[in-house]
Design a protein around this motif. Structure first.
Motif, short mmCIF file in Angstrom:
data_model
loop_
_atom_site.label_atom_id
_atom_site.label_comp_id
_atom_site.label_asym_id
_atom_site.label_seq_id
_atom_site.Cartn_x
_atom_site.Cartn_y
_atom_site.Cartn_z
N GLU A 198 -68.65 -104.54 82.26
CA GLU A 198 -68.70 -104.22 83.68
C GLU A 198 -70.02 -103.53 84.05
O GLU A 198 -70.30 -103.33 85.24
N HIS A 199 -70.80 -103.16 83.04
CA HIS A 199 -72.07 -102.46 83.26
C HIS A 199 -73.09 -102.98 82.25
O HIS A 199 -73.66 -102.21 81.47
N VAL A 200 -73.32 -104.27 82.27
CA VAL A 200 -74.11 -104.92 81.24
C VAL A 200 -75.53 -104.35 81.14
O VAL A 200 -76.00 -104.01 80.04
N GLU A 201 -76.22 -104.26 82.25
CA GLU A 201 -77.61 -103.80 82.20
C GLU A 201 -77.69 -102.35 81.73
O GLU A 201 -78.58 -101.99 80.95
N GLN A 202 -76.79 -101.51 82.21
CA GLN A 202 -76.76 -100.12 81.77
C GLN A 202 -76.48 -100.03 80.27
O GLN A 202 -77.09 -99.23 79.55
#
Length: 289
Positions: free
Chosen positions: A64-68
């Motif tokens: 749900e927060h791939v880049e982070q």
């Protein structure tokens, strides 16, 4: 890089409450003299550089927060040992790696990928599975029959609208005989389990479904072990991985094929097999030397 024997077992806020193995791993490491602590991966106050190693475990819902998440992986990998390493995490977090395995001659469940804007193509006959390429625990995944093409197309459109690349696979009918999960530590086979099918309902996205129903011990045959070894050899690293799980299903002719190669945060079934916890935490300890 500081020399210390502190180890962070990376989890998530969800994992801290739901992963029953986390406190057992931490306790087992402490019994080996390691200053072990469980930390949510997105805890911005924790000093990751204070650790001799960071072991990725239940960083559940990172998708749900791939880049982070990938930023965290890169930053931690730059200041200490990360297991598994950043290059492996980057490669494994998107299931397009199945195409890489197939290119290397590893038998996999036949898979087609459709990026946003591309029209999906569903099998002409038989049931099939639709899911995003970044997913865990069968989240946002569904099984469809021929008469559900409109529903499947809406599923794809919803995933595309979120920027997700979609994968379409034929539903493996012999999954009814059990999906096998082969677990490796340091490149060596440790243990295996067999579980019942997950996608029991047709045409339904159910993110509350049990990810590992009906677990039983499994004794893999030589073909399954050989397949797993080929899959592991395709990972983008020359060093043995701290852990790996190779999920295997049977093709119609009975030959094994890779469903998934889990190298980031798989359930390793440490408490269901004699000696598994000792083998895992012993390897974490030994790799600190």
């Amino acid at each position: 890089m500081p020399v210390t024997r502190r180890v962070a077992v990376a989890t998530s806020a969800f994992g801290l409450t739901k992963d029953t193995e986390i406190p057992l791993v931490v306790d087992a490491l402490r019994q080996r003299g390691v200053d072990a602590v469980a930390v949510a991966w997105d805890d911005g106050d924790f000093a990751w550089s204070s650790c001799a190693a960071v072991v990725i475990r239940s960083t559940w819902r990172y998708e749900e927060h791939v880049e982070q998440f990938i930023d965290w992986v890169e930053s931690v990998g730059a200041v200490t040992r990360l297991d598994n390493p950043p290059e492996v995490v980057r490669w494994n977090m998107r299931k397009t790696y199945l195409g890489d395995l197939a290119d290397r001659g590893v038998p996999v469940v036949p898979t087609r990928f459709f990026a946003p804007g591309e029209k999906p193509v569903f099998p002409e006959a038989g049931q099939y599975v639709v899911k995003p390429t970044v997913s865990a625990g069968a989240r946002n995944t569904a099984r469809y029959a021929e008469e559900h093409r409109d529903t499947a197309a809406r599923h794809v459109a919803a995933l595309h609208a979120r920027g997700a690349t979609v994968m379409v696979q034929p539903y493996v009918t012999r999954i009814a005989e059990g999906e096998r999960a082969l677990v490796f530590f340091g490149g060596e086979f440790s243990h295996a389990i067999r579980k019942q099918p997950v996608l029991t309902d047709i045409g339904v996205v159910d993110n509350a479904r049990v990810a590992h129903p009906g677990i039983l011990p499994h004794d893999p045959n030589s073909d399954e072990l050989e397949l797993a070894a080929k899959a592991l050899a395709a990972a983008p690293t020359e060093d043995p991985l701290l852990y790996a799980r190779v999920d295997v299903a049977l093709a119609d002719d009975g030959s094994p094929m890779v469903m998934e190669l889990e190298l980031i945060e798989p359930n390793l079934f440490l408490t269901g097999t004699s000696g598994a916890m000792d083998r895992f935490t012993g390897l974490v300890h030994d790799r600190l030397k």
